[in-house]
Design a protein around this motif. Structure first.
Motif, PDB file in Angstrom:
ATOM      1  N   VAL A  51      31.050  32.431 -42.821  1.00 36.70           N
ATOM      2  CA  VAL A  51      30.024  32.958 -41.923  1.00 36.70           C
ATOM      3  C   VAL A  51      29.085  31.815 -41.567  1.00 36.70           C
ATOM      4  N   ASP A  52      28.971  31.536 -40.276  1.00 35.48           N
ATOM      5  CA  ASP A  52      28.121  30.436 -39.809  1.00 35.48           C
ATOM      6  C   ASP A  52      28.463  29.134 -40.516  1.00 35.48           C
ATOM      7  N   GLY A  53      29.742  28.910 -40.743  1.00 37.54           N
ATOM      8  CA  GLY A  53      30.189  27.659 -41.340  1.00 37.54           C
ATOM      9  C   GLY A  53      30.137  27.608 -42.847  1.00 37.54           C
ATOM     10  N   SER A  54      29.611  28.664 -43.481  1.00 37.69           N
ATOM     11  CA  SER A  54      29.512  28.680 -44.936  1.00 37.69           C
ATOM     12  C   SER A  54      30.604  29.556 -45.535  1.00 37.69           C
ATOM     13  N   ARG A  55      31.120  29.143 -46.681  1.00 39.31           N
ATOM     14  CA  ARG A  55      32.199  29.851 -47.350  1.00 39.31           C
ATOM     15  C   ARG A  55      31.655  30.951 -48.267  1.00 39.31           C
ATOM     16  N   GLY A  56      32.142  32.184 -48.055  1.00 37.52           N
ATOM     17  CA  GLY A  56      31.870  33.295 -48.959  1.00 37.52           C
ATOM     18  C   GLY A  56      30.391  33.530 -49.213  1.00 37.52           C
ATOM     19  N   PRO A  57      30.084  34.502 -50.081  1.00 36.00           N
ATOM     20  CA  PRO A  57      31.005  35.233 -50.959  1.00 36.00           C
ATOM     21  C   PRO A  57      31.729  36.403 -50.295  1.00 36.00           C
ATOM     22  N   GLN A  58      31.504  36.614 -49.001  1.00 34.67           N
ATOM     23  CA  GLN A  58      32.160  37.732 -48.329  1.00 34.67           C
ATOM     24  C   GLN A  58      33.679  37.497 -48.275  1.00 34.67           C
ATOM     25  N   PRO A 160      42.639  31.628 -49.472  1.00 32.48           N
ATOM     26  CA  PRO A 160      42.558  31.233 -48.064  1.00 32.48           C
ATOM     27  C   PRO A 160      41.299  31.792 -47.394  1.00 32.48           C
ATOM     28  N   THR A 161      40.901  31.194 -46.286  1.00 37.98           N
ATOM     29  CA  THR A 161      39.692  31.613 -45.586  1.00 37.98           C
ATOM     30  C   THR A 161      39.963  31.872 -44.105  1.00 37.98           C
ATOM     31  N   ILE A 162      39.055  32.651 -43.524  1.00 36.80           N
ATOM     32  CA  ILE A 162      39.045  32.862 -42.085  1.00 36.80           C
ATOM     33  C   ILE A 162      37.605  33.146 -41.675  1.00 36.80           C
ATOM     34  N   GLU A 163      37.256  32.829 -40.443  1.00 38.65           N
ATOM     35  CA  GLU A 163      35.883  32.997 -39.973  1.00 38.65           C
ATOM     36  C   GLU A 163      35.612  34.436 -39.539  1.00 38.65           C
ATOM     37  N   LEU A 164      34.522  34.983 -40.013  1.00 37.36           N
ATOM     38  CA  LEU A 164      34.072  36.311 -39.596  1.00 37.36           C
ATOM     39  C   LEU A 164      33.173  36.173 -38.375  1.00 37.36           C
ATOM     40  N   VAL A 165      33.519  36.876 -37.307  1.00 34.72           N
ATOM     41  CA  VAL A 165      32.708  36.872 -36.093  1.00 34.72           C
ATOM     42  C   VAL A 165      31.770  38.066 -36.069  1.00 34.72           C
ATOM     43  N   SER A 166      32.305  39.256 -36.351  1.00 33.35           N
ATOM     44  CA  SER A 166      31.449  40.443 -36.351  1.00 33.35           C
ATOM     45  C   SER A 166      32.146  41.601 -37.056  1.00 33.35           C
ATOM     46  N   LEU A 167      31.317  42.553 -37.485  1.00 29.22           N
ATOM     47  CA  LEU A 167      31.802  43.816 -38.029  1.00 29.22           C
ATOM     48  C   LEU A 167      30.861  44.905 -37.553  1.00 29.22           C
ATOM     49  N   VAL A 168      31.380  45.835 -36.771  1.00 25.86           N
ATOM     50  CA  VAL A 168      30.564  46.945 -36.278  1.00 25.86           C
ATOM     51  C   VAL A 168      31.332  48.249 -36.464  1.00 25.86           C
ATOM     52  N   ARG A 169      30.585  49.334 -36.463  1.00 29.00           N
ATOM     53  CA  ARG A 169      31.164  50.672 -36.549  1.00 29.00           C
ATOM     54  C   ARG A 169      31.011  51.347 -35.202  1.00 29.00           C
ATOM     55  N   THR A 170      32.075  51.943 -34.688  1.00 26.46           N
ATOM     56  CA  THR A 170      31.982  52.695 -33.447  1.00 26.46           C
ATOM     57  C   THR A 170      32.080  54.184 -33.755  1.00 26.46           C
ATOM     58  N   GLU A 171      31.299  54.964 -33.024  1.00 28.06           N
ATOM     59  CA  GLU A 171      31.291  56.421 -33.164  1.00 28.06           C
ATOM     60  C   GLU A 171      31.030  57.048 -31.793  1.00 28.06           C
ATOM     61  N   ARG A 206      37.874  34.815 -36.219  1.00 27.08           N
ATOM     62  CA  ARG A 206      38.273  33.639 -35.430  1.00 27.08           C
ATOM     63  C   ARG A 206      39.244  32.832 -36.274  1.00 27.08           C
ATOM     64  N   THR A 207      40.427  32.562 -35.720  1.00 26.58           N
ATOM     65  CA  THR A 207      41.462  31.847 -36.456  1.00 26.58           C
ATOM     66  C   THR A 207      41.170  30.353 -36.457  1.00 26.58           C
ATOM     67  N   ALA A 208      41.970  29.614 -37.198  1.00 21.12           N
ATOM     68  CA  ALA A 208      41.781  28.169 -37.331  1.00 21.12           C
ATOM     69  C   ALA A 208      41.926  27.451 -35.997  1.00 21.12           C
ATOM     70  N   ASP A 209      42.731  27.996 -35.085  1.00 21.99           N
ATOM     71  CA  ASP A 209      42.905  27.346 -33.776  1.00 21.99           C
ATOM     72  C   ASP A 209      41.925  27.876 -32.733  1.00 21.99           C
ATOM     73  N   GLY A 210      40.935  28.682 -33.163  1.00 21.68           N
ATOM     74  CA  GLY A 210      39.883  29.140 -32.258  1.00 21.68           C
ATOM     75  C   GLY A 210      40.148  30.463 -31.585  1.00 21.68           C
ATOM     76  N   GLU A 211      41.293  31.076 -31.831  1.00 22.20           N
ATOM     77  CA  GLU A 211      41.593  32.361 -31.216  1.00 22.20           C
ATOM     78  C   GLU A 211      40.749  33.460 -31.865  1.00 22.20           C
ATOM     79  N   VAL A 212      40.179  34.324 -31.035  1.00 18.33           N
ATOM     80  CA  VAL A 212      39.404  35.451 -31.528  1.00 18.33           C
ATOM     81  C   VAL A 212      40.329  36.669 -31.620  1.00 18.33           C
ATOM     82  N   VAL A 213      40.362  37.280 -32.806  1.00 17.64           N
ATOM     83  CA  VAL A 213      41.259  38.398 -33.076  1.00 17.64           C
ATOM     84  C   VAL A 213      40.432  39.603 -33.480  1.00 17.64           C
TER      85      VAL A 213
END
Length: 215
Positions: A51-58, A160-171, A206-213
């Motif tokens: 998150v924002d370039g920092s590893r974990g603990p998430q 292994p790690t991956i970048e978190l961009v967002s987490l939201v709940r839809t209702e 966001r994957t290592a190659d910059g793709e947003v999933v």
């Protein structure tokens, strides 16, 4: 970007753990590391979040039936028994004081359930022990609370790690769920709830190659 300030981990569940790991790898390029088995008949695999370039603990927990479980019944944890495909099912937050947060929620009209003990062993045999709430009627649209106590938080382990961009709940109608989340008194520690056609969690990585999933 919307990330719960107190996020501990995101739960992605599926009817088969091996297939779930493959599903996640196909979409992100990341192969989750084995986590261990639970007494509830489930097993998991883990990916740490940056998150924002920092590893974990998430981290992300991929969870499914333990293929080595002694009971043949499919576990009901996170609604696994009703799933036919992977789904982002739930998330956990780690308040500073889990018991005080439970008391606050109850005083404000929502019972997150008693704080109970759970554990699992890692592949190297290390015992992890934590405390958590299971939620009113085990509902999974509301985050559960977790406290790792003296155990090492899994998001900081060598996985292994991956970048978190967002987490939201839809209702379709966000108001009732927002009211419940407000009962915890955690402010932006929980996920933002927005209006959407279907109820569910929207996890963006966001994957290592910059793709947003989006999962």
């Amino acid at each position: 970007m919307s990330i719960p300030r107190l996020l501990d981990h995101v739960v992605i569940a599926g009817p088969d753990l091996a297939s779930l790991i493959d599903w996640f790898a196909e979409r992100t390029g990341v192969v989750a590391a084995p986590g261990g088995a639970h007494p509830t008949g489930t097993a998991n695999a883990l990916v740490a979040l940056t998150v924002d370039g920092s590893r974990g603990p998430q981290y992300i927990e991929l969870i499914g039936p333990d293929p080595d479980r002694t009971r043949p019944a499919v576990p009901t944890t996170f609604g696994i028994d009703a799933l036919t495909e992977p789904r982002v099912q739930a998330y956990a937050v780690h308040p500073d004081d889990i018991d005080a947060t439970v008391a606050t929620a109850r005083a404000n009209g929502y019972d997150p359930g008693d704080v109970t003990d759970l554990s699992r062993r890692t592949p190297d045999g290390t015992l992890l022990e934590w405390r958590l709430t299971r939620g009113e009627h085990h509902r999974i649209d509301v985050p559960f609370l977790i406290d790792w106590g003296h155990s090492a938080q899994p998001g900081l382990s060598d996985i292994p790690t991956i970048e978190l961009v967002s987490l939201v709940r839809t209702e379709p109608d966000p108001t009732p769920l927002i009211g419940i989340l407000n009962a915890f008194g955690l402010g932006d520690g929980v996920a933002e709830v927005i209006e959407g056609e279907e109820s569910g969690l929207r996890l963006t990585l966001r994957t290592a190659d910059g793709e947003v999933v989006e999962l």
